[in-house]
Design a protein around this motif. Sequence first.
Motif, PDB file in Angstrom:
ATOM      1  N   GLN A  33     -78.072  53.267 108.398  1.00 19.85           N
ATOM      2  CA  GLN A  33     -79.023  53.412 109.501  1.00 19.85           C
ATOM      3  C   GLN A  33     -80.472  53.322 109.023  1.00 19.85           C
ATOM      4  O   GLN A  33     -81.397  53.473 109.815  1.00 19.85           O
ATOM      5  CB  GLN A  33     -78.791  54.761 110.198  1.00 19.85           C
ATOM      6  CG  GLN A  33     -77.444  54.856 110.898  1.00 19.85           C
ATOM      7  CD  GLN A  33     -77.157  56.258 111.430  1.00 19.85           C
ATOM      8  OE1 GLN A  33     -78.063  57.094 111.527  1.00 19.85           O
ATOM      9  NE2 GLN A  33     -75.913  56.508 111.789  1.00 19.85           N
ATOM     10  N   GLU A  53     -71.604  68.069 111.170  1.00 21.97           N
ATOM     11  CA  GLU A  53     -72.506  67.785 112.294  1.00 21.97           C
ATOM     12  C   GLU A  53     -73.896  68.368 112.034  1.00 21.97           C
ATOM     13  O   GLU A  53     -74.918  67.721 112.296  1.00 21.97           O
ATOM     14  CB  GLU A  53     -71.928  68.345 113.591  1.00 21.97           C
ATOM     15  CG  GLU A  53     -72.722  67.936 114.825  1.00 21.97           C
ATOM     16  CD  GLU A  53     -72.025  68.329 116.111  1.00 21.97           C
ATOM     17  OE1 GLU A  53     -72.415  67.815 117.180  1.00 21.97           O
ATOM     18  OE2 GLU A  53     -71.072  69.145 116.065  1.00 21.97           O
ATOM     19  N   SER A  57     -77.468  66.309 111.459  1.00 26.97           N
ATOM     20  CA  SER A  57     -78.666  66.627 112.211  1.00 26.97           C
ATOM     21  C   SER A  57     -79.845  66.904 111.282  1.00 26.97           C
ATOM     22  O   SER A  57     -80.969  66.433 111.512  1.00 26.97           O
ATOM     23  CB  SER A  57     -78.408  67.833 113.119  1.00 26.97           C
ATOM     24  OG  SER A  57     -79.586  68.188 113.827  1.00 26.97           O
ATOM     25  N   LYS A  62     -77.465  59.707 112.776  1.00 31.22           N
ATOM     26  CA  LYS A  62     -76.830  59.652 114.083  1.00 31.22           C
ATOM     27  C   LYS A  62     -75.323  59.437 113.928  1.00 31.22           C
ATOM     28  O   LYS A  62     -74.891  58.522 113.231  1.00 31.22           O
ATOM     29  CB  LYS A  62     -77.436  58.526 114.919  1.00 31.22           C
ATOM     30  CG  LYS A  62     -78.915  58.734 115.229  1.00 31.22           C
ATOM     31  CD  LYS A  62     -79.475  57.572 116.027  1.00 31.22           C
ATOM     32  CE  LYS A  62     -80.962  57.761 116.319  1.00 31.22           C
ATOM     33  NZ  LYS A  62     -81.522  56.611 117.077  1.00 31.22           N
ATOM     34  N   LEU A  63     -74.569  60.307 114.574  1.00 37.33           N
ATOM     35  CA  LEU A  63     -73.116  60.197 114.519  1.00 37.33           C
ATOM     36  C   LEU A  63     -72.548  60.033 115.923  1.00 37.33           C
ATOM     37  O   LEU A  63     -72.824  60.846 116.813  1.00 37.33           O
ATOM     38  CB  LEU A  63     -72.500  61.449 113.888  1.00 37.33           C
ATOM     39  CG  LEU A  63     -72.542  61.601 112.364  1.00 37.33           C
ATOM     40  CD1 LEU A  63     -71.867  62.911 111.967  1.00 37.33           C
ATOM     41  CD2 LEU A  63     -71.866  60.430 111.680  1.00 37.33           C
ATOM     42  N   GLU A  64     -71.771  58.982 116.110  1.00 38.11           N
ATOM     43  CA  GLU A  64     -71.023  58.840 117.343  1.00 38.11           C
ATOM     44  C   GLU A  64     -69.862  59.837 117.314  1.00 38.11           C
ATOM     45  O   GLU A  64     -69.398  60.217 116.232  1.00 38.11           O
ATOM     46  CB  GLU A  64     -70.473  57.417 117.474  1.00 38.11           C
ATOM     47  CG  GLU A  64     -71.538  56.342 117.559  1.00 38.11           C
ATOM     48  CD  GLU A  64     -72.388  56.463 118.818  1.00 38.11           C
ATOM     49  OE1 GLU A  64     -71.865  56.993 119.828  1.00 38.11           O
ATOM     50  OE2 GLU A  64     -73.557  56.046 118.791  1.00 38.11           O
ATOM     51  N   PRO A  65     -69.404  60.303 118.481  1.00 43.02           N
ATOM     52  CA  PRO A  65     -68.295  61.270 118.509  1.00 43.02           C
ATOM     53  C   PRO A  65     -67.091  60.814 117.683  1.00 43.02           C
ATOM     54  O   PRO A  65     -66.469  61.628 116.989  1.00 43.02           O
ATOM     55  CB  PRO A  65     -67.956  61.362 119.997  1.00 43.02           C
ATOM     56  CG  PRO A  65     -69.262  61.072 120.680  1.00 43.02           C
ATOM     57  CD  PRO A  65     -69.919  60.021 119.831  1.00 43.02           C
ATOM     58  N   ALA A  66     -66.770  59.532 117.751  1.00 44.47           N
ATOM     59  CA  ALA A  66     -65.618  59.023 117.000  1.00 44.47           C
ATOM     60  C   ALA A  66     -65.866  59.103 115.498  1.00 44.47           C
ATOM     61  O   ALA A  66     -64.951  59.391 114.717  1.00 44.47           O
ATOM     62  CB  ALA A  66     -65.319  57.587 117.412  1.00 44.47           C
ATOM     63  N   GLN A  67     -67.102  58.849 115.077  1.00 47.16           N
ATOM     64  CA  GLN A  67     -67.439  58.934 113.656  1.00 47.16           C
ATOM     65  C   GLN A  67     -67.346  60.371 113.156  1.00 47.16           C
ATOM     66  O   GLN A  67     -66.812  60.629 112.072  1.00 47.16           O
ATOM     67  CB  GLN A  67     -68.846  58.388 113.415  1.00 47.16           C
ATOM     68  CG  GLN A  67     -68.980  56.892 113.615  1.00 47.16           C
ATOM     69  CD  GLN A  67     -70.424  56.440 113.486  1.00 47.16           C
ATOM     70  OE1 GLN A  67     -71.327  57.036 114.060  1.00 47.16           O
ATOM     71  NE2 GLN A  67     -70.628  55.373 112.718  1.00 47.16           N
TER      72      GLN A  67
END
Length: 211
Positions: A33, A53, A57, A62-67
Amino acid sequence: MVDGVIFDAFGTLLEIRNRQNSYRRLLRLGSEQGRVASPDDIRWIMAHSRGLEETASAFRIKLEPAQLMELQSALDLELESIQCFDDALLAIECVKEHGIKVGVCSNLAGPYCSRVRSLLPGLDAYALSAETGVLKPDLEMYRIVCAMLDTVPGQILGFETAQVLMIGDSKRCDELGPRSFGIVGHHLNRNGAGRFRSLIEFTSAITHASR
């Protein structure tokens, strides 16, 4: 007289049988990223009791829910794979039987702390970097674990009594680092290149000297 024995955790008492490296994978996602990685990233992770998580932060990754789900599943798999070496609990029990206090001192990320405590219950000290906020070979880490054991290394005061010993698989963190604080550090090399290749050899040497 040996007053306390400090064991390193991973590579000494515990082994990870299924490495997933979730935190390193998280850092790689950050690099993808455009985040510039720092040599201190891993140290920060091990000095703060943060989950994946929260770490993402803090590093603005940035993390997608699936990641996040994938990384967490991998971390859970790795944590579940952690087991004691065959000689670990026997060595701890041997030391305890001689009335010697026992502690564990380890550099690790927050989610690993509860696993260490569950696999190694009933110790006198748990100096875990994610909880103490400092890492080996910082002198403060050795001061903290000795305070938890309620003992002071005899060598630090110039006395030969009340020795505190430590053993682990890192020469820098478990042999040389402790010695700078008056702890008698020893290196464990399970491949046989060194004085101690098992914890049984180490504890036998301690108990023999204590007779």
